[in-house]
Design a protein around this motif. Structure first.
Motif, mmCIF file in Angstrom:
data_model
loop_
_atom_site.group_PDB
_atom_site.id
_atom_site.type_symbol
_atom_site.label_atom_id
_atom_site.label_comp_id
_atom_site.label_asym_id
_atom_site.label_seq_id
_atom_site.Cartn_x
_atom_site.Cartn_y
_atom_site.Cartn_z
ATOM 1 N N ASN A 1 -2.031 0.426 -2.342
ATOM 2 C CA ASN A 1 -0.795 0.896 -2.968
ATOM 3 C C ASN A 1 -0.691 1.179 -4.599
ATOM 4 O O ASN A 1 0.416 1.303 -4.878
ATOM 5 C CB ASN A 1 0.221 -0.257 -2.404
ATOM 6 N N GLY A 2 -1.871 1.482 -4.865
ATOM 7 C CA GLY A 2 -1.954 2.179 -6.202
ATOM 8 C C GLY A 2 -2.280 1.399 -7.300
ATOM 9 O O GLY A 2 -2.246 1.951 -8.665
ATOM 10 N N HIS A 3 -2.252 -0.191 -7.420
ATOM 11 C CA HIS A 3 -2.288 -0.984 -8.341
ATOM 12 C C HIS A 3 -3.438 -1.771 -8.347
ATOM 13 O O HIS A 3 -3.710 -2.455 -6.928
ATOM 14 C CB HIS A 3 -1.045 -1.628 -8.725
ATOM 15 N N LEU A 4 -4.101 -2.341 -9.299
ATOM 16 C CA LEU A 4 -5.111 -3.251 -9.364
ATOM 17 C C LEU A 4 -5.100 -4.505 -10.627
ATOM 18 O O LEU A 4 -4.265 -4.114 -11.427
ATOM 19 C CB LEU A 4 -6.552 -2.892 -9.541
ATOM 20 N N SER B 1 -5.888 -6.500 -5.381
ATOM 21 C CA SER B 1 -5.233 -5.078 -5.170
ATOM 22 C C SER B 1 -4.125 -5.223 -4.220
ATOM 23 O O SER B 1 -3.976 -6.257 -3.376
ATOM 24 C CB SER B 1 -6.254 -4.089 -4.242
ATOM 25 N N THR B 2 -2.960 -4.356 -4.408
ATOM 26 C CA THR B 2 -2.065 -4.349 -3.697
ATOM 27 C C THR B 2 -2.238 -3.222 -2.343
ATOM 28 O O THR B 2 -2.470 -2.340 -2.559
ATOM 29 C CB THR B 2 -0.621 -3.973 -4.260
ATOM 30 N N GLU B 3 -1.688 -3.745 -1.240
ATOM 31 C CA GLU B 3 -1.958 -2.788 -0.075
ATOM 32 C C GLU B 3 -0.961 -3.077 1.168
ATOM 33 O O GLU B 3 -0.225 -3.867 0.774
ATOM 34 C CB GLU B 3 -3.534 -3.279 0.456
ATOM 35 N N THR B 4 -1.081 -2.272 2.055
ATOM 36 C CA THR B 4 -0.016 -2.366 3.088
ATOM 37 C C THR B 4 -0.902 -2.395 4.393
ATOM 38 O O THR B 4 -1.729 -1.586 4.705
ATOM 39 C CB THR B 4 1.090 -0.857 3.142
ATOM 40 N N ASP B 5 -0.306 -3.367 5.397
ATOM 41 C CA ASP B 5 -1.149 -3.489 6.441
ATOM 42 C C ASP B 5 -0.314 -2.442 7.437
ATOM 43 O O ASP B 5 0.713 -2.087 7.687
ATOM 44 C CB ASP B 5 -0.540 -4.909 7.094
ATOM 45 N N LEU B 6 -1.468 -1.544 8.146
ATOM 46 C CA LEU B 6 -0.788 -0.418 9.052
ATOM 47 C C LEU B 6 -0.366 -1.108 10.279
ATOM 48 O O LEU B 6 0.356 -0.309 11.071
ATOM 49 C CB LEU B 6 -1.857 0.566 9.188
ATOM 50 N N LEU B 7 -0.433 -2.082 10.712
ATOM 51 C CA LEU B 7 -0.267 -2.718 12.134
ATOM 52 C C LEU B 7 1.272 -3.366 11.882
ATOM 53 O O LEU B 7 2.062 -2.945 12.847
ATOM 54 C CB LEU B 7 -1.039 -3.867 12.483
ATOM 55 N N THR C 1 -13.825 -7.374 0.238
ATOM 56 C CA THR C 1 -12.710 -8.162 0.546
ATOM 57 C C THR C 1 -13.195 -9.740 0.605
ATOM 58 O O THR C 1 -13.981 -9.962 1.486
ATOM 59 C CB THR C 1 -11.960 -7.862 1.682
ATOM 60 N N VAL C 2 -12.368 -10.472 -0.078
ATOM 61 C CA VAL C 2 -12.844 -11.808 -0.063
ATOM 62 C C VAL C 2 -11.795 -12.697 0.656
ATOM 63 O O VAL C 2 -11.963 -13.800 1.581
ATOM 64 C CB VAL C 2 -13.070 -12.758 -1.443
ATOM 65 N N GLU C 3 -10.342 -12.244 0.330
ATOM 66 C CA GLU C 3 -9.359 -13.079 1.000
ATOM 67 C C GLU C 3 -8.220 -12.057 0.900
ATOM 68 O O GLU C 3 -8.038 -11.124 0.273
ATOM 69 C CB GLU C 3 -9.073 -14.377 0.257
ATOM 70 N N VAL C 4 -7.100 -12.330 2.037
ATOM 71 C CA VAL C 4 -5.918 -11.450 2.185
ATOM 72 C C VAL C 4 -4.746 -12.262 2.161
ATOM 73 O O VAL C 4 -4.644 -13.244 2.950
ATOM 74 C CB VAL C 4 -6.092 -10.475 3.342
ATOM 75 N N TRP C 5 -3.911 -12.020 1.300
ATOM 76 C CA TRP C 5 -2.521 -12.833 1.303
ATOM 77 C C TRP C 5 -1.308 -11.988 1.709
ATOM 78 O O TRP C 5 -1.223 -10.841 1.239
ATOM 79 C CB TRP C 5 -2.557 -13.558 0.006
ATOM 80 N N PRO C 6 -0.304 -12.425 2.112
ATOM 81 C CA PRO C 6 0.878 -11.762 2.403
ATOM 82 C C PRO C 6 1.580 -11.719 0.965
ATOM 83 O O PRO C 6 1.705 -12.317 -0.100
ATOM 84 C CB PRO C 6 1.883 -12.600 3.103
ATOM 85 N N SER C 7 2.146 -10.466 0.855
ATOM 86 C CA SER C 7 2.816 -10.253 -0.485
ATOM 87 C C SER C 7 4.352 -10.817 -0.797
ATOM 88 O O SER C 7 4.727 -10.553 -1.746
ATOM 89 C CB SER C 7 2.588 -8.469 -0.872
ATOM 90 N N GLY C 8 4.806 -11.413 0.517
ATOM 91 C CA GLY C 8 6.158 -11.654 0.440
ATOM 92 C C GLY C 8 7.190 -10.481 0.442
ATOM 93 O O GLY C 8 8.450 -10.606 0.389
ATOM 94 N N LEU D 1 3.554 -4.543 6.512
ATOM 95 C CA LEU D 1 4.093 -5.639 5.557
ATOM 96 C C LEU D 1 3.015 -5.670 4.307
ATOM 97 O O LEU D 1 1.849 -4.948 4.771
ATOM 98 C CB LEU D 1 4.091 -7.135 6.059
ATOM 99 N N GLY D 2 3.246 -6.088 3.256
ATOM 100 C CA GLY D 2 2.354 -5.913 2.080
ATOM 101 C C GLY D 2 1.636 -6.960 2.097
ATOM 102 O O GLY D 2 1.518 -8.095 2.570
ATOM 103 N N ARG D 3 0.250 -6.858 1.525
ATOM 104 C CA ARG D 3 -0.918 -7.771 1.293
ATOM 105 C C ARG D 3 -1.333 -7.740 -0.166
ATOM 106 O O ARG D 3 -1.304 -6.490 -0.753
ATOM 107 C CB ARG D 3 -2.103 -7.319 2.318
ATOM 108 N N ILE D 4 -1.893 -8.622 -0.531
ATOM 109 C CA ILE D 4 -2.504 -8.919 -1.779
ATOM 110 C C ILE D 4 -3.971 -9.265 -1.454
ATOM 111 O O ILE D 4 -4.378 -10.095 -0.718
ATOM 112 C CB ILE D 4 -2.205 -9.964 -2.744
#
Length: 488
Positions: free
Chosen positions: A163-166, A177-183, A199-206, A186-189
């Protein structure tokens, strides 16, 4: 066309073909071939291909901004150096370092690396290497230590897009990194290893459409702020904005260690997308601590209606599909901190002092009516009283492109009205400074000097002056959305 070009580059990379260039000053040299090279952004191994020199390992942060690579220091002497992304007149997208001479001469490329599509953010890691990520929905990010080194590429996982930012961690170990889950949309950090980019860990962005993220300051040490833009997109429709009537934009505060949702704030106007973030220039982020009950505890929920706008600590309805713990270190439903925390953020224990902003946010309006978009605000502030939009006395087309903290407050680029909107730290209007298609903003560490890139000119400005100190011609380059000051 961009998609076809990207696939072509990948096919060339797979066969070890293609070529590319990096440059120091006006001298160009071949970057070599093979997957993972500066010119061949294939799906390279995490450690990158063999290159002319080893890629430096991240080291703990010792200064800000990060030092320039040794190959650039002599070429950059006596000039302002900015890390940036741009497009050449021939259509080629690049990232690298730009120099602005002190005497106002033409902007100069110090070093450049070809990238397959448009980049969004380019920043320096704690070791001085550039970190760059594609514009959303993006499929690449990279790390480049400069001339003499091959770029290290990391293509997006099949189920997510960038999603363009680190954001680097201050010790240099991690990259967020900010990302979007294609399934589920929703947003992911995503927390990544800074050395391998894996990738080490994936969190919901809220929320949806997470954009920029930044470390919190003294009000919540160890926490992250994330701007969820709230706009729905689909893989098959690319950047097309869907279902704007159900936008749900918010600012969230996450635990920077495990991604737990700590607090969430929304504006009254749901058609204002919260996108870019900045902290006050006189307060550096302090993300080494870990937030606990003493840092963000339940507090008095009373607040004036003008100061608090739809603040809540509960995740939005879209984000509840992802598991998320919010049971500890959490604000109440009004998003309010303790009185002592508010006093700390304001820099005073006096009850009459205005709250000190924790964060400034650049806004982009998504209203259906053109008149509503034209009059929409471009700045919001988050402080101990909550999140509020800041009105301006003239129309700014509802589009805040970039944002930086100055020594006196905030600068928001407004390319659709050809200027930069200036505000005091508490949100009072200062004025509009003209520059055709003003966009990228960057400030020195103390905010006393800042730079803005426009269509034909880049300007150096001082917080205490109404006129630019100098201007550099931008010939043959279209500066992209963001750049970062590094030296000079």
């Amino acid at each position: 066309m961009a998609t076809e070009r990207r696939h072509a580059l990948r096919r060339l990379a797979a066969f070890g073909l293609g070529g590319g260039l990096w440059c120091v000053g006006d001298a160009w040299a071949a970057a070599g071939t093979g997957a993972g090279s500066a010119a061949n952004p294939g799906r390279a191994p995490a450690t990158g291909g063999p290159g002319p020199g080893p890629l430096p390992a991240p080291r703990p942060a010792a200064q800000h901004p990060a030092a320039l690579p040794p190959a650039l220091r002599r070429a950059a002497a006596g000039q302002t150096v900015l890390s940036a992304a741009w497009q050449r007149r021939d259509g080629q997208h690049q990232i690298g370092w730009l120099a602005l001479p002190a005497d106002g001469g033409a902007l100069r490329v110090l070093a450049a690396l070809d990238v397959p599509t448009r980049a969004h953010q380019v920043i320096a890691g704690t070791d001085g290497a550039l970190l760059a990520v594609a514009r959303r929905p993006g499929d690449w990010l990279l790390r480049w230590a400069g001339p003499g080194h091959r770029a290290q590429w990391r293509w997006a996982d099949d189920d997510r897009r960038y999603n363009g930012h680190l954001l680097p961690s201050p010790d240099g170990r991690w990259l967020l990194s900010t990302e979007t889950d294609l399934l589920d949309g929703l947003g992911r950090i995503v927390r990544r290893d800074a050395a391998s980019l894996a990738t080490v860990e994936v969190w919901p962005s809220g929320g949806r459409d997470p954009h920029q993220l930044i470390w919190a300051g003294a009000e919540a040490p160890g926490a992250l702020y994330v701007a969820n833009g709230g706009i729905t997109t689909l893989p098959e429709t690319g950047r097309r904005k869907l279902a704007l009537g159900t936008m749900d934009s918010s600012i969230v505060r996450l635990d920077g260690h495990d991604g737990r949702l700590l607090a969430q704030w929304r504006l009254d106007d749901p058609r204002l997308s919260l996108r870019h973030l900045a902290r006050p220039a006189d307060e550096r982020p302090s993300p080494r601590g870990r937030p606990g009950p003493s840092a963000v505890a339940p507090a008095n929920t009373a607040a004036t209606p003008s100061a608090t706008s739809a603040n809540t600590s509960a995740p939005d309805s879209a984000s509840t599909t992802a598991p998320m713990s919010t049971t500890s270190a959490r604000l109440d439903a009004a998003g309010q901190p303790t009185a002592s925390t508010a006093a700390l953020a304001a820099g005073t224990a006096g009850p009459t002092s205005p709250p000190r902003p924790w964060l400034a946010i650049a806004l982009q309006a998504e209203h259906d009516a053109a008149e509503a978009r034209a009059r929409a605000p471009v700045l919001a502030l988050l402080d101990a009283d909550g999140l509020r939009a800041i009105d301006a006395p003239l129309p700014l087309a509802g589009y805040g492109g970039d944002l930086c903290a100055t020594g006196a407050g905030w600068a928001v680029s407004c390319p659709r009205v050809d200027g930069v909107a200036l505000y005091a730290q508490d949100g009072r209007w200062v004025g509009l400074r003209s520059l055709e298609q003003a966009y990228a903003l960057a400030a020195a560490g103390d905010g006393a000097r800042w730079w803005v890139g426009g269509l034909q000119q880049a300007q150096r400005r001082r917080t205490d002056a109404t006129e630019p100190q100098s201007g550099s011609a931008v010939d043959g380059l279209q500066i992209d959305n963001h750049w970062q000051w590094q030296a000079g």
